[in-house]
Motif scaffolding. Sequence first.
Motif, PDB file in Angstrom:
ATOM      1  N   GLY A   8       0.770  -1.400   0.002  1.00 11.30           N
ATOM      2  CA  GLY A   8       0.263   0.039   0.084  1.00 11.30           C
ATOM      3  C   GLY A   8       0.654   1.384   0.047  1.00 11.30           C
ATOM      4  N   GLU A   9       0.232   2.502   0.337  1.00  4.30           N
ATOM      5  CA  GLU A   9       0.578   3.610   0.349  1.00  4.30           C
ATOM      6  C   GLU A   9       1.699   3.923   1.312  1.00  4.30           C
ATOM      7  N   ASP A  28       0.010   3.388  -6.652  1.00  6.87           N
ATOM      8  CA  ASP A  28      -0.999   3.250  -7.757  1.00  6.87           C
ATOM      9  C   ASP A  28      -1.378   1.984  -8.140  1.00  6.87           C
ATOM     10  N   GLU A  29      -2.559   1.871  -8.799  1.00  8.11           N
ATOM     11  CA  GLU A  29      -3.225   0.566  -9.168  1.00  8.11           C
ATOM     12  C   GLU A  29      -2.010  -0.582  -9.872  1.00  8.11           C
ATOM     13  N   THR A  49      -3.572  -1.977   2.282  1.00  2.00           N
ATOM     14  CA  THR A  49      -4.421  -0.697   2.658  1.00  2.00           C
ATOM     15  C   THR A  49      -5.861  -0.817   1.676  1.00  2.00           C
ATOM     16  N   ARG A  51      -6.877   1.146  -0.515  1.00  2.00           N
ATOM     17  CA  ARG A  51      -7.016   1.369  -2.062  1.00  2.00           C
ATOM     18  C   ARG A  51      -6.148   0.177  -2.611  1.00  2.00           C
ATOM     19  N   ARG A  54      -9.004  -2.566  -3.179  1.00  2.00           N
ATOM     20  CA  ARG A  54      -9.709  -2.053  -4.554  1.00  2.00           C
ATOM     21  C   ARG A  54      -8.900  -2.237  -5.750  1.00  2.00           C
ATOM     22  N   SER A  73     -10.347   1.614   6.931  1.00  2.00           N
ATOM     23  CA  SER A  73     -10.408   2.988   6.530  1.00  2.00           C
ATOM     24  C   SER A  73     -10.072   4.131   7.506  1.00  2.00           C
TER      25      SER A  73
END
Length: 73
Positions: A8-9, A28-29, A49, A51, A54, A73
């Motif tokens: 994740g980020e 990013d994706e 995360t 994001r 997803r 979240s």
Amino acid sequence: MGRVAVIGEHTAVTGYALAGALVLLAEDENTVRVAWSGLPDDVEVVVLTPRAARALGAARTAKLLPLTVVMPS
């Protein structure tokens, strides 16, 4: 015994390295998918995360291992 990875980020995942997790930064994706596909064979649990989860969509549950967990979240 298998390892734990975190994808994740930067701001959400870097602290997990202190606990010994394999941290894979993905902002990013595309980098999420690259990190996922490049996981070492000994990784049994992946913390994502929201994001990152997803970005992976159904791919994260398509096989039994690694087990995935999504951060709140």
